[in-house]
Motif scaffolding. Structure first.
Motif, short mmCIF file in Angstrom:
data_model
loop_
_atom_site.label_atom_id
_atom_site.label_comp_id
_atom_site.label_asym_id
_atom_site.label_seq_id
_atom_site.Cartn_x
_atom_site.Cartn_y
_atom_site.Cartn_z
N ARG A 390 0.84 -1.20 0.00
CA ARG A 390 0.00 0.00 0.00
C ARG A 390 0.87 1.25 0.00
N LEU A 391 1.89 1.27 0.83
CA LEU A 391 2.77 2.43 0.88
C LEU A 391 3.49 2.63 -0.45
N ASP A 392 3.99 1.56 -1.04
CA ASP A 392 4.70 1.67 -2.31
C ASP A 392 3.81 2.24 -3.41
N ALA A 393 2.53 1.90 -3.35
CA ALA A 393 1.61 2.33 -4.41
C ALA A 393 1.03 3.71 -4.19
N THR A 394 1.02 4.18 -2.92
CA THR A 394 0.25 5.41 -2.65
C THR A 394 1.03 6.54 -1.99
N LEU A 395 2.20 6.26 -1.42
CA LEU A 395 2.91 7.30 -0.66
C LEU A 395 4.31 7.52 -1.22
N CYS A 396 4.68 8.79 -1.35
CA CYS A 396 6.01 9.17 -1.82
C CYS A 396 7.09 8.44 -1.02
N LYS A 397 8.09 7.89 -1.70
CA LYS A 397 9.13 7.08 -1.07
C LYS A 397 9.82 7.81 0.07
N GLU A 398 10.07 9.12 -0.12
CA GLU A 398 10.79 9.89 0.90
C GLU A 398 10.04 9.95 2.22
N LEU A 399 8.73 9.70 2.17
CA LEU A 399 7.90 9.81 3.37
C LEU A 399 7.72 8.47 4.08
N HIS A 400 8.17 7.38 3.47
CA HIS A 400 7.99 6.06 4.08
C HIS A 400 8.64 5.98 5.46
N GLN A 401 9.74 6.71 5.63
CA GLN A 401 10.46 6.66 6.90
C GLN A 401 9.62 7.15 8.08
N TYR A 402 8.61 7.94 7.77
CA TYR A 402 7.77 8.50 8.84
C TYR A 402 6.51 7.69 9.09
N ALA A 503 -2.25 20.94 1.43
CA ALA A 503 -1.43 20.30 2.46
C ALA A 503 -0.99 18.92 1.99
N VAL A 504 -1.80 18.30 1.13
CA VAL A 504 -1.44 17.05 0.47
C VAL A 504 -1.79 17.16 -1.01
N TRP A 505 -1.13 16.36 -1.84
CA TRP A 505 -1.44 16.32 -3.27
C TRP A 505 -0.84 15.05 -3.86
N LEU A 506 -1.26 14.72 -5.08
CA LEU A 506 -0.68 13.59 -5.79
C LEU A 506 0.32 14.12 -6.80
N ASN A 507 1.51 13.52 -6.82
CA ASN A 507 2.51 13.94 -7.80
C ASN A 507 2.25 13.30 -9.15
N GLY A 510 1.25 9.78 -9.33
CA GLY A 510 0.01 9.38 -8.68
C GLY A 510 0.16 8.91 -7.26
N VAL A 511 1.25 9.36 -6.57
CA VAL A 511 1.43 9.00 -5.17
C VAL A 511 1.37 10.26 -4.31
N LEU A 512 1.10 10.06 -3.05
CA LEU A 512 0.82 11.16 -2.13
C LEU A 512 2.08 11.89 -1.70
N GLU A 513 2.02 13.23 -1.78
CA GLU A 513 3.04 14.11 -1.23
C GLU A 513 2.41 14.90 -0.10
N ILE A 514 3.21 15.31 0.89
CA ILE A 514 2.67 16.00 2.06
C ILE A 514 3.53 17.22 2.37
N ASP A 515 2.88 18.36 2.58
CA ASP A 515 3.55 19.56 3.05
C ASP A 515 3.41 19.59 4.57
N ASP A 554 -10.92 13.39 -7.96
CA ASP A 554 -10.15 12.55 -8.90
C ASP A 554 -8.98 11.88 -8.18
N GLU A 555 -8.36 12.62 -7.26
CA GLU A 555 -7.24 12.05 -6.51
C GLU A 555 -7.67 10.85 -5.68
N MET A 556 -8.85 10.96 -5.05
CA MET A 556 -9.36 9.85 -4.25
C MET A 556 -9.65 8.63 -5.13
#
Length: 586
Positions: A390-402, A503-507, A510-515, A554-556
């Motif tokens: 799920r993380l690999d498909a939906t969340l920016c790699k740099e954020l996995h550490q958190y 505060a969040v968006w898809l790059n 198509g994965v999640l980025e977070i400010d 659309d992002e959802m």
């Protein structure tokens, strides 16, 4: 007094053989195991508490029949039909019964927001089993209008309170207190509680059990108040026993505020419509280590209350200093029954009770948070693999550490505590949107107060990042829910709001980025809006706020398609080996 349908009713199964095979498969029907027979938590109990646990488990089992009657008037008859068919060798009935037992009822919603009807032609009722099955909203309003105009004020109060079952009485309606409607079941449960109180080792816990037994046997809301007040004071007890009463299922009572003439007459006659309570029971063993960690935040509650928006415009549930009126326990679950155990696409991680409508709060009672360890803990290899996919498909790699599964628990702690903050009363006027807005408040409060908790030393800056990332990553759903799903509707509202505020968006992948810098201010902004809606005490204001934000973007949709590919689960089923063993003991 109950209106039982005959067990000899016949039904037709609604789901096809292939659909039943799919929905009962290991990929779609996920087991959640509570304490095992040889659990060390059970073995560590004193003999008296072990004996008490037997009685508490038996009491819990008896609440299933009560809940099923509240949920749908045909539930028991359908279950009896399925059991007869299973005995006759009907494999489809066997699979259907497995689904029925998991969701404790014939109708439910799965994790992809599909409505599941196990019996053909038997759709979900807006009034569930609380109201006559053939009662429409329009007829409901018409009858109440006439009764009020005829001066039957007390009977209308009986109909519109949280503790009654409503039946037809000629051309009128009649509210029967649940202590009378479920007298047989409640009497049995009360006897088991009395028996548990004779052997349990904790004096405070025993006092509560005795008060709860009295409340089950007498038509007197004050008895509920005394029992709830005592329950909310329990902190250092070996065992946990809760009779929960929550209002998410009833979609009929709240509609009265939508009728202007009726709503005006209700206000003029001092009648507050309160949605019906679905009843459940939780039995567990208090985990001392987990509870100690929870209590770290208790000392901060008065400070958090001072950071709530518009705090001078309302009274909050918590007190001050030594009178905080908030207890917290982490519990290893033995069993969840009735409304507590209804696995309908998900099951609660924790609860903050009693709710604002309960009379105990009017006599100075507090609230109590109970956290469900077995529901939140998933350590199986399969669960870990699925989580990483799920993380690999939906969340920016740099954020996995958190991303940290424990951070979801920290967020839930904040959520439950914020239920004790904010406006204490008046939200019934928001009708069917009340629960959505309250759950939204609790979520946003959990995030909005993070900076305060970091400053106070409760969380480190690193843990704050973990909470924010874990929240954002988990806040996208597999499908758009329907408006009856308060917990999921508020999730869509928040995702839309955080996307809208960037505060969040898809790059581009198509994965999640977070400010990180925008997350808490966005939550603070939404929390302030939610509190203002609650203070409005206006149905139209609440409706507009929910509908303006309940938008499937659309992002959802992009995220949901990925989640469906990774996670095939549709529902779950509780496994309670220790409880099953104890239930067999004399």
């Amino acid at each position: 007094m109950t209106n039982d349908l005959t067990n000899e009713l016949n039904f037709e199964l609604n789901l096809s053989h292939d659909e039943l095979v799919k929905r009962t498969s290991k990929d779609c029907l996920i087991p959640k195991e509570m304490l095992k027979e040889d659990a060390k938590e059970y073995e560590a109990l004193a003999d008296g508490d072990k004996k008490a646990l037997v009685h508490l488990v038996k009491a819990a089992k008896a609440i299933d029949e009560v809940f099923m009657k509240q949920d749908n008037p045909k539930n028991l008859a359908f279950k009896a039909y399925l059991e007869r068919e299973v005995n006759n060798g009907n494999e489809d009935a066997k699979m259907t019964l497995a689904l029925f037992n998991a969701q404790i009822g014939m109708n439910a919603v799965d994790s992809e927001a599909n409505k599941i009807f196990l019996a053909k032609g038997e759709n979900e009722l807006p009034g569930k089993g609380f109201y006559p099955a053939d009662l429409t909203k329009e007829e409901f309003h018409t009858i109440l209008l006439k009764m009020i105009k005829d001066g039957e004020i007390q009977e209308v109060k009986n109909i519109l309170n949280q503790r009654s079952m409503v039946v037809r009485d000629g051309q009128k309606l009649k509210g029967i207190d649940y202590t009378e409607y479920f007298a047989k079941e409640f009497s049995y449960i009360a006897d088991e509680l009395e028996a548990a109180a004779e052997v349990s080792t904790n004096e405070d816990f025993n006092k509560y059990l005795k008060l709860q037994a009295i409340a089950l046997c007498e038509n007197n809301p004050k008895n509920d108040a005394y029992a709830d007040k005592k329950w909310a004071e329990l902190q250092d007890t070996p065992l946990e026993f809760t009779i929960s009463r929550e209002q998410y299922a009833d979609e009929m009572t709240g509609t009265v505020v939508e009728n202007e003439e009726l709503n005006k007459l209700l206000e003029e006659n001092g009648i507050e419509p309160i949605s019906k309570d679905s009843i459940g029971i939780r039995v567990g063993i208090v985990n001392k280590e987990g509870t100690a960690k929870l209590l770290e935040i208790k000392k901060y509650m008065p400070v958090l209350a001072q950071h709530m928006p518009y705090k001078d415009e309302y009274e909050q549930n918590i007190g001050h200093g030594d009178d905080e009126k908030q207890t917290m326990v982490d519990v290893d679950i033995v069993t969840l029954r009735g409304d507590e155990g209804t696995y309908r696409g998900g099951i609660t991680l924790a609860q903050n009770l009693p709710n604002n409508d309960k009379p105990s709060l009017k006599i100075g009672g507090g609230r109590r948070n109970v956290y469900h360890r077995q529901i939140r803990i998933s350590t199986s290899p399969e669960a870990k693999i699925k989580r990483q996919k799920r993380l690999d498909a939906t969340l920016c790699k740099e954020l996995h550490q958190y991303y940290n599964q424990e951070a979801d628990h920290w967020f839930t702690i904040g959520h439950e505590n914020v239920h004790s903050l904010g406006p204490k009363s008046g939200t019934e006027a928001l009708g069917k949107y009340k629960n959505i807005i309250e759950e939204n408040k609790a979520d946003m409060g959990s995030l909005a107060l993070l900076d305060v908790l970091v400053e106070l030393g409760m969380y480190s800056p690193e843990e704050k990042k973990q909470i924010l990332v874990t929240y954002a990553a988990d806040n996208f759903l597999k499908a758009k829910p329907n408006l009856s799903q308060a917990h999921r509707v508020r999730t869509v509202m928040q995702s839309k709001y955080f996307l809208e505020n960037k505060a969040v968006w898809l790059n581009e992948d198509g994965v999640l980025e977070i400010d990180m810098e925008k997350m808490v201010p966005t939550a603070q902004k939404m929390l302030a809006e939610i509190i203002r809606v609650q203070l409005s005490k206006d149905f139209a204001t609440g409706e507009k706020y929910v509908l303006d934000n309940f938008v499937w973007t659309d992002e959802m949709e992009i995220i949901s398609k990925k989640l469906k590919e990774i996670d095939k689960s549709l529902n779950g089923t509780l496994k309670t080996p220790l409880a099953d063993k104890l239930a067999q003991e004399i």
